[in-house]
Enzyme design. Sequence first.
Site, PDB file in Angstrom:
ATOM      1  N   GLY A   1       0.782  -1.226   0.000  1.00  0.00           N
ATOM      2  CA  GLY A   1       0.000   0.000   0.000  1.00  0.00           C
ATOM      3  C   GLY A   1       0.817   1.281   0.000  1.00  0.00           C
ATOM      4  N   THR A   2       2.016   1.234  -0.606  1.00  0.00           N
ATOM      5  CA  THR A   2       2.788   2.483  -0.651  1.00  0.00           C
ATOM      6  C   THR A   2       2.112   3.504  -1.572  1.00  0.00           C
ATOM      7  OG1 THR A   2       4.276   1.805  -2.450  1.00  0.00           O
ATOM      8  CG2 THR A   2       4.959   1.266  -0.198  1.00  0.00           C
TER       9      THR A   2
ATOM     10  N   ASN B   1      -6.083   2.150 -12.816  1.00  0.00           N
ATOM     11  CA  ASN B   1      -5.063   1.227 -12.293  1.00  0.00           C
ATOM     12  C   ASN B   1      -3.685   1.820 -12.552  1.00  0.00           C
ATOM     13  OD1 ASN B   1      -3.938  -1.309 -11.356  1.00  0.00           O
ATOM     14  ND2 ASN B   1      -3.529  -1.825 -13.488  1.00  0.00           N
TER      15      ASN B   1
ATOM     16  N   HIS C   1       0.356   0.662 -13.267  1.00  0.00           N
ATOM     17  CA  HIS C   1       1.135  -0.512 -13.683  1.00  0.00           C
ATOM     18  C   HIS C   1       2.598  -0.094 -13.886  1.00  0.00           C
ATOM     19  CE1 HIS C   1       1.763  -4.469 -15.328  1.00  0.00           C
ATOM     20  NE2 HIS C   1       2.415  -3.917 -16.333  1.00  0.00           N
TER      21      HIS C   1
HETATM   22  C1  GRF Z   1       2.889  -1.125  -7.708  1.00  0.00           C
HETATM   23  O1  GRF Z   1       4.174  -1.294  -8.225  1.00  0.00           O
HETATM   24  C2  GRF Z   1       1.866  -1.042  -8.804  1.00  0.00           C
HETATM   25  O2  GRF Z   1       2.361  -0.538  -9.999  1.00  0.00           O
HETATM   26  C3  GRF Z   1       1.457  -2.475  -9.003  1.00  0.00           C
HETATM   27  O3  GRF Z   1       1.504  -3.052  -7.716  1.00  0.00           O
HETATM   28  C4  GRF Z   1       2.450  -2.343  -6.918  1.00  0.00           C
HETATM   29  C5  GRF Z   1       1.770  -1.990  -5.626  1.00  0.00           C
HETATM   30  O4  GRF Z   1       2.652  -1.454  -4.680  1.00  0.00           O
HETATM   31  N1  GRF Z   1       0.162  -2.560  -9.635  1.00  0.00           N
HETATM   32  P1  GRF Z   1       2.086  -0.839  -3.331  1.00  0.00           P
HETATM   33  O5  GRF Z   1       1.225  -1.906  -2.656  1.00  0.00           O
HETATM   34  O6  GRF Z   1       1.304   0.389  -3.655  1.00  0.00           O
HETATM   35  O7  GRF Z   1       3.305  -0.540  -2.527  1.00  0.00           O
END
Ligand code: GRF
Length: 212
Positions: A18-19, A112, A114
């Site tokens: 969840g960063t 989303n 990515h």
């Molecule tokens: C991110 O790198 C995003 O691009 C991908 O999943 C990862 C999630 O990271 N879809 P976080 O949980 O927000 O740290």
Amino acid sequence: MHPPAEEFRVGVLASGAGTNLQAILDTVHGRDGIVVAAVASNNSEARALERARKAGVEHAVFERGEYRDRGERDLAIADWLKSLGVDLVVLAGYMELVASEFLAKFPNSVINIHPALLPAFPGLHAIEKQLEYGVKVTGVTVHFVDEGVDTGPIILQEAMPVPSSHDPDETLKLLHVVEHRLLPQAIRLIAAGAVRIDDTRTRIVHVEEEDR
Ligand code: GRF
């Protein structure tokens, strides 16, 4: 960019650390009329839930096993988000596909993030696949969600050189810096009404660039 007249309510779906959610909470939540109203996860262990709790944001877990199928589970998530008045759903590290029943409840209102320059390297393990391939340039894409895997119309993209170490951890760290800026930016633009899908060429997303 004009601040919206009413509150713009964001729901976030996250499965892991969840960063990206944290970046949204830190830089978007409570500003310009934008409120993170709900955080949902398919994983009760997701650190994202703890981040929501600390920020005082409503949060809930929707585990697959508690529903007949994914469609039923996703409808339950959609109903919960609707009950909290969510306008925009942000998938921020949500590691499942979203059912068509869910998308029908939030038309053109699910985005989303990515860690690749789509349409290259969609799906899981995108960073590892890019490093294995030996690409020199990577980047981040924010896009609308459709029924495919990372196939929806692109809202924002930013390229970044692959570090010379070709190390996955370093690459992830650098990509996160871009993600934590680009996703909040996309939310602000959408909230301000600065993002529009072209009427006829529906893959093309118009963004009021001068306001970015
Ligand atoms: C991110 O790198 C995003 O691009 C991908 O999943 C990862 C999630 O990271 N879809 P976080 O949980 O927000 O740290």
